[in-house]
Write an enzyme that holds these catalytic residues in place. Structure first.
Site, PDB file in Angstrom:
ATOM      1  N   GLU A 132      37.067  19.001  21.601  1.00  0.00           N
ATOM      2  CA  GLU A 132      37.383  18.663  20.204  1.00  0.00           C
ATOM      3  C   GLU A 132      36.833  17.287  19.854  1.00  0.00           C
ATOM      4  O   GLU A 132      36.248  17.094  18.775  1.00  0.00           O
ATOM      5  CB  GLU A 132      38.899  18.716  19.976  1.00  0.00           C
ATOM      6  CG  GLU A 132      39.282  18.498  18.516  1.00  0.00           C
ATOM      7  CD  GLU A 132      40.708  18.938  18.222  1.00  0.00           C
ATOM      8  OE1 GLU A 132      41.008  20.127  18.445  1.00  0.00           O
ATOM      9  OE2 GLU A 132      41.518  18.101  17.789  1.00  0.00           O
ATOM     10  N   ARG A 182      18.426  -1.300  -5.233  1.00  0.00           N
ATOM     11  CA  ARG A 182      19.339  -1.921  -6.195  1.00  0.00           C
ATOM     12  C   ARG A 182      19.010  -3.414  -6.373  1.00  0.00           C
ATOM     13  O   ARG A 182      18.999  -4.163  -5.391  1.00  0.00           O
ATOM     14  CB  ARG A 182      20.772  -1.757  -5.699  1.00  0.00           C
ATOM     15  CG  ARG A 182      21.821  -2.516  -6.482  1.00  0.00           C
ATOM     16  CD  ARG A 182      22.106  -1.888  -7.799  1.00  0.00           C
ATOM     17  NE  ARG A 182      23.280  -2.494  -8.429  1.00  0.00           N
ATOM     18  CZ  ARG A 182      23.601  -2.327  -9.698  1.00  0.00           C
ATOM     19  NH1 ARG A 182      22.838  -1.577 -10.490  1.00  0.00           N
ATOM     20  NH2 ARG A 182      24.680  -2.896 -10.190  1.00  0.00           N
ATOM     21  N   GLN A 220      22.312 -11.663   2.723  1.00  0.00           N
ATOM     22  CA  GLN A 220      22.885 -11.459   4.061  1.00  0.00           C
ATOM     23  C   GLN A 220      24.216 -10.708   4.006  1.00  0.00           C
ATOM     24  O   GLN A 220      24.550  -9.954   4.925  1.00  0.00           O
ATOM     25  CB  GLN A 220      23.100 -12.797   4.754  1.00  0.00           C
ATOM     26  CG  GLN A 220      21.827 -13.361   5.372  1.00  0.00           C
ATOM     27  CD  GLN A 220      22.112 -14.547   6.267  1.00  0.00           C
ATOM     28  OE1 GLN A 220      23.153 -15.183   6.173  1.00  0.00           O
ATOM     29  NE2 GLN A 220      21.157 -14.851   7.141  1.00  0.00           N
TER      30      GLN A 220
END
Lengths: 393, 85
Positions: free
Chosen positions: A256, A282, A293
């Site tokens: 799992e 952007r 940064q």
């Protein structure tokens, strides 16, 4: 292709396996539209996407771990993880990936590994083709992290077991045709030897499935409670031996972690790719936001988390393939990847700003889906307990 | 140090600090006596795999194999015979 194979610490078995998995992995891309069609609307309304599930079946993903004699692909732990990771990168429906991983681990894995030949013949083909959806029932109202405090009991009566109890938060329950029920088979024994696993068909008299419960995330992965009222199940449906429930569940939990978190690793890789593209494109204050940064460091942290997660997952795959205990590795991998997934999902929202917070972009869904990973398959706190215990504390 | 002594040292150090390794009977039921619980078996398996260089299959996560010092030693011996064959 960014896959587990790119991790720095690949093991030899992974390198030399046949290319079937690579072919299947690369071929998954053509299913991307089918895996994603309508997921955002379904995520909003909490609807399971039957069409997307059928696409997974058609792509062969429901048969990854079942043997070839039963219509499955019989893939190894490494191969399975590679493919599920790829699914995570192309499939935006986190609930669909979770449903698939639950299906594979809950029923296919324990029946394939521990089931009798008649049990395999009866169920594995349907599970491999996805015509039967699998689920397992472990958690109860009064036993969550303390899983073996479960009260559901199974008593031998002639050729049958009679099962009674309550199970809750059962992933896939509303759509499952077969349940693996973990129950107390010997009231005088504890976790070791006192529990067993039983394959129970959905339409067995006395078994009833509750309503789908609403969740914060993974909304397209249906979840419900089970009520078992003197459910009579053929003893031939016992998986493994009576009293072997603990060892079966321990093995299932390793798978799992491998399966669920391989999907999440892929999701994290997709998130990183999207964040880098957005940071380059952007513009704010006259420059791309990636030149700040504050943004680029966040992306660097995402990358490091993802590669670390890949390394942990590769260790779990090696452990599962090698048949060893690997309890520490499994706990550490589950803890690290689940928390990395939440952190990268939150970073992605921050990088995208207001757009990341809007549901229409699909970015916030990643965070809602990721939070569940801190809880299911053993909470982060329980994993820390296990790690500490394995370290001798 | 013998295999038996190594095993006794580990079990006492990890699970029964009040017992001395030499006082641990080889046929004492470690599980029913509460010395080793379900998590303890996982720790024991990890120890056996690392210390004795053996692999323990999922099917061998069986309480009866770890119930006594004798049964654990039998498991290790069986593994070694298997790997030597």
């Amino acid at each position: 292709m960014a896959a587990i194979a790119s991790a720095a610490h690949r093991d030899a078995a992974f390198e030399t396996e046949p290319d079937l998995a690579a072919e299947l992995t690369d071929g998954l891309d053509r299913w991307a539209d089918a895996f994603n069609r309508g997921w955002a609307e379904d995520d909003w309304s909490g609807r399971f996407g039957e069409e997307r599930w059928r696409a997974l079946c058609a792509a062969g993903l429901t048969g990854l771990v079942s043997g070839t004699a039963f219509g499955g692909l019989g893939l190894s732990a490494h191969q399975t993880a590679r493919i599920l990771e790829r699914l995570g990168t192309i499939c935006h429906d986190g609930g669909l990936g979770f449903t698939l991983a639950s299906h594979l681990c809950s029923t296919c894995i324990p029946i394939e590994r521990f089931g009798s030949s008649p049990l395999k013949a009866r169920y594995l083909h349907g599970l491999a083709t996805g015509t039967i959806v699998g689920a397992h029932a472990i958690t109860e109202p009064d036993s969550g992290s303390d899983a073996f405090a479960m009260r559901t009991r199974m008593l031998r009566d002639g050729d049958d077991y009679v099962v009674s109890g309550e199970k809750c938060f059962v992933s896939n329950a509303p759509i499952a045709g077969l349940f693996v029920i973990y129950a107390r088979s010997d009231p005088d024994k504890g976790a070791l030897g006192g529990f067993s696993a039983l394959a129970v068909e959905r339409d067995t008299p006395g078994l009833s499935v509750g309503r789908s419960v609403r969740k914060m995330g993974l909304r397209t992965a249906p979840t419900a409670d089970l009520h078992l009222d003197d459910v009579r199940v053929p003893a031939a449906n016992l998986i493994g031996r009576e009293g072997q429930g603990y060892s079966i569940l321990d093995y299932v939990m390793k798978w799992e972690v491998l399966s669920v978190f391989a999907v999440q690793l892929g999701e994290m890789r997709r998130r990183l790719t999207t964040a880098i593209a957005y940071a380059r494109e952007r513009q704010q204050f006259g420059v791309a936001i990636g030149s700040f940064q504050a943004v680029s460091h966040r992306i660097a942290d995402m990358h490091i988390r993802i590669e670390s997660a890949a390394n942990w997952l590769a260790r779990v795959a090696a452990a599962v393939a090698g048949g060893g205990g690997a309890s520490l590795e499994t706990a550490a991998a589950k803890l690290f990847i689940s928390e990395a997934n939440v952190a990268t999902a939150l970073d992605a929202i921050r990088i995208h700003g207001g757009a990341g917070y809007m549901s229409e972009t699909g970015i916030e869904a990643g965070l809602r889906d990721a939070v569940g990973g801190l809880i299911y398959s053993g909470t982060s706190d329980i994993q820390r307990n296990r790690i500490a215990a394995m370290l001798g504390l | 140090m013998t295999q038996s002594a190594t095993l006794r040292d580990f079990i006492c150090a990890e699970f029964a600090p009040d017992l001395k390794p030499g006082e641990l009977p080889a046929d004492l039921d470690l599980i029913d006596s509460g010395i080793i619980d379900s998590l303890g078996v996982l720790k024991l398996v990890a120890f056996l795999e690392g210390r004795f260089d053996i692999a323990i299959a999922p099917e061998e996560l069986d309480a009866d194999l770890y119930r006594t010092i004798d049964s654990i030693e039998a498991l290790i011996a069986g593994k070694r015979i298997g790997s030597a064959a």
